[in-house]
Design a protein around this motif. Structure first.
Motif, PDB file in Angstrom:
ATOM      1  N   GLY A   1       0.549  -1.295  -0.472  1.00  0.00           N
ATOM      2  CA  GLY A   1      -0.375  -0.239   0.092  1.00  0.00           C
ATOM      3  C   GLY A   1       0.499   1.296   0.196  1.00  0.00           C
ATOM      4  O   GLY A   1       0.365   1.918  -0.354  1.00  0.00           O
ATOM      5  N   HIS A   2       1.796   1.110   0.350  1.00  0.00           N
ATOM      6  CA  HIS A   2       3.178   2.031  -0.050  1.00  0.00           C
ATOM      7  C   HIS A   2       3.924   2.540  -0.302  1.00  0.00           C
ATOM      8  O   HIS A   2       5.449   2.627  -0.194  1.00  0.00           O
ATOM      9  CB  HIS A   2       3.093   2.724   2.043  1.00  0.00           C
ATOM     10  CG  HIS A   2       2.192   2.834   3.286  1.00  0.00           C
ATOM     11  ND1 HIS A   2       1.191   3.893   2.964  1.00  0.00           N
ATOM     12  CD2 HIS A   2       1.413   1.926   3.584  1.00  0.00           C
ATOM     13  CE1 HIS A   2       0.099   3.140   3.655  1.00  0.00           C
ATOM     14  NE2 HIS A   2       0.100   2.008   4.194  1.00  0.00           N
TER      15      HIS A   2
ATOM     16  N   CYS B   1       0.089   7.709   5.494  1.00  0.00           N
ATOM     17  CA  CYS B   1       1.159   7.400   6.724  1.00  0.00           C
ATOM     18  C   CYS B   1       3.007   9.004   6.210  1.00  0.00           C
ATOM     19  O   CYS B   1       3.537   8.456   7.124  1.00  0.00           O
ATOM     20  CB  CYS B   1       2.631   5.764   5.665  1.00  0.00           C
ATOM     21  SG  CYS B   1       2.615   6.613   3.865  1.00  0.00           S
TER      22      CYS B   1
END
Ligand code: ZN
Length: 300
Positions: free
Chosen positions: A162-163, A174
């Motif tokens: 996801g990052h 984040c």
């Protein structure tokens, strides 16, 4: 003669899914409760102890041989620590040793998505292959990596699909920009649609329904989410060359509707890489609990 079982717990920020599983991982008792919260893990340990007692009492002549528990967050299995779990409000909680002290049986311990991936790899959608990546698209996007049948965890830091930066430049919770999650998580899909259409939706599935009904805003948002996810999976494919990528989470349970266009986009973006097979998760909501059961069996 008593039946030997393991107790399996999938602990989330809002609820705990609990089961006693027999030798074939069939549930002989199940429960679902709101998660007991405190910042030391003590309240949860007391809750799980009580659940074991209650489920055992209702299941006839059973003997609980081991316990398996999986939680979200940064989970260091080697150190036996939940390093950080925002949904539980925990930092450095030694959950497995707390549970062992309380229950007096061996404890298997792991990360929820990773354990779900382990279950899909051993008894679910990827049981016939050695190298697979299991991706769960929910509020966030995480991935479990299995290489030659073994989970690769990086002490809790691996699999943060996801990052990964896919270049769209939008901010992510984040703190970075360009993350897959900022366009492709269920939360982002719902938020981005509400922003554009001015119409508040209850969740991403509603956006997918609007897309299939011809809504132009929904079409844009779903298109961007699929592109973002395909870019993320292209990186996964290029680095790890998994035979299979398993897609889980509510959005993909609707069937081939999203899986087929995602597979097409991914395949079209590859040049020399081996295209992985994209499969829908088979174990659904039960994957985490079954994964906890497998970890419990391994801990015996
Ligand atoms: Zn991010």
């Amino acid at each position: 003669m008593s039946t030997s079982v393991v107790a399996a717990f999938d602990v989330g920020g809002t609820s705990v899914k609990a089961a006693l599983l027999d030798e074939t991982l069939r549930p002989v008792a199940t429960r679902r409760q709101a998660t007991a919260h405190d910042d030391t893990g003590t309240a949860l340990v007391a809750q799980l102890d009580k659940l074991v007692a209650e489920m055992s009492a209702g299941a006839g002549d059973v003997r609980v041989e081991a316990v398996g528990v999986v939680v979200p967050g940064v989970v260091d299995e080697e150190a036996g620590l939940v390093r950080f779990a925002s949904n539980l409000g925990w930092r450095n909680v030694p959950l497995p040793s707390l549970l062992r002290d309380r229950l007096g049986v061996p404890v298997g311990f792991g990360h929820d998505v990773s354990a779900g991936g382990l279950a899909e790899a051993r008894i679910g959608a990827a049981r016939d292959v050695g190298s697979a990546v299991f991706t769960s698209v929910g509020t966030g996007i995480a991935a479990a990596i299995l290489l030659n049948g073994m989970p690769y965890r990086g002490r809790g830091y691996a699999g943060e699909l996801g990052h990964v930066d896919i270049g769209h430049g939008l901010p992510c919770p984040c703190g970075a920009r360009g993350c897959v999650e900022a366009v492709a998580s269920a939360r982002s899909i719902a938020a981005r649609y509400s922003e554009r259409s001015g119409y508040a939706v209850s969740g991403a599935l509603e956006v997918v329904r609007a897309w299939t009904a011809g809504d132009a805003h929904a079409a844009e948002v779903v298109d961007e989410a699929l592109s973002g996810l395909a870019r993320g999976l292209r990186i996964v494919t290029t680095l790890l060359a998994p035979e299979v990528i398993v897609l889980g989470g509510g959005l993909f349970e609707s069937g081939p509707l999203l899986l087929d266009p995602l597979a097409r986009r991914l395949t079209d973006s590859l040049t020399f890489q081996r295209p992985p097979q994209l499969r829908r998760a088979e174990l659904g909501d039960e994957a985490g609990c079954l994964g906890a059961g497998l970890l419990a069996r391994d801990a015996r």
